[in-house]
Write an enzyme that holds these catalytic residues in place. Sequence first.
Site, short mmCIF file in Angstrom:
data_model
loop_
_atom_site.label_atom_id
_atom_site.label_comp_id
_atom_site.label_asym_id
_atom_site.label_seq_id
_atom_site.Cartn_x
_atom_site.Cartn_y
_atom_site.Cartn_z
N CYS A 1 0.83 -1.21 0.00
CA CYS A 1 0.00 0.00 0.00
C CYS A 1 0.86 1.26 0.00
O CYS A 1 1.45 1.62 1.02
CB CYS A 1 -0.92 -0.02 1.22
SG CYS A 1 -1.84 1.50 1.45
N CYS B 1 -0.35 4.04 2.38
CA CYS B 1 -0.04 3.78 3.79
C CYS B 1 1.45 3.97 4.08
O CYS B 1 1.82 4.54 5.09
CB CYS B 1 -0.42 2.36 4.19
SG CYS B 1 -1.93 1.75 3.48
N ASP B 2 2.31 3.45 3.22
CA ASP B 2 3.74 3.34 3.54
C ASP B 2 4.66 4.23 2.71
O ASP B 2 5.86 4.31 3.00
CB ASP B 2 4.21 1.88 3.35
CG ASP B 2 3.43 0.92 4.24
OD1 ASP B 2 2.95 1.37 5.30
OD2 ASP B 2 3.30 -0.26 3.88
#
Length: 291
Positions: A130, A133-134
């Site tokens: 993701c 997200c990261d």
Amino acid sequence: MECNTLIIGAGPAGLTAAIYSARAGKKTVVLAGAAPGGQALETFEIENYPGFKSVDGVTLMASMTEQASAAGAEILYERAVKADLSLKSVSTDTEKIIKAEKIIIATGAKHRKLSLPGEENFIGKGVSFCAVCDGGFFRKKHVAVVGGGDSALTEALYLSGICDSVTLIHRREEYRAAKALADKVLSEPKIRRVTGNVTKLIGKDRLERIEVLSASGDVSSIDISGLFVAIGTDPDTQLVAGQLELDEGGYIVTDALMETSVKGVFAAGDVRATPLRQIVTACADGAIAAK
Ligand code: NAP
């Protein structure tokens, strides 16, 4: 606990089903797991959900969650761990037992992995599923994305705004993704395109390098800090497998009203056998299932 409609999963399909069911005056419970939103939370720019020229997944899903609650649905931050579909009974990870008149399964799909040695160990240490997200962990670094669908190209574009370079690795020349996305990728100078398969993940404590095998048999080595795997998803049917009909890909088979092979049990969204998996189709499934 008893309810009219129990919805398992709180992505676009589950939340839309919740809005329709609660508005119809039915006692509606949604099992959302750790947080509502589903896979859409991982998409930073959605340009094909009608009514929004562009919206990020977090904003859209927060709004759907608020709408479902306002309609009267009870959203529980609990995970279904056991289901007896014939009895319409579901146990949660807090040992609650919920009995429902109807169940809607909207559990979505899970990220597919490359199945390479070391992949599990490198998750959180360079391998991610993701970018939204990261991606922040890889600011001004060199990263790669694997895949050729909408997810891979969306992730590559997102990362090109954060990272120094993005190598997009796809196993064939043509992209499965929408042409509009492919055109954006082609005109983004920070994205380098490579055709081949990732065959090795290399690094001591963290991922440092990958090897890519081209169709002609050449192996190239690429130094990267992060590898974003975006090669599709598999349906999340662990809870109900063996209790209802699945297709050859493991997706839940339904009729046009979203009813599964078990009477009173419905499926909606990415977990269902369907020709298109988009937020808008998941919402439509959820509305029909609730009706
Ligand atoms: P997808 O469309 O199934 O694409 C998966 C990609 O990964 C394909 O290009 C596939 O290659 C490749 N792949 C599969 N297995 C592989 C393997 N073992 N090794 C290397 N490559 C592999 O999955 P997705 O991109 O996650 O999209 C899923 C659904 O969500 C789609 O319906 C998509 O339209 C939708 N979506 C929409 C948006 C948006 O509208 N903004 C964003 C994300 C996703 P081949 O092409 O060679 O098969």
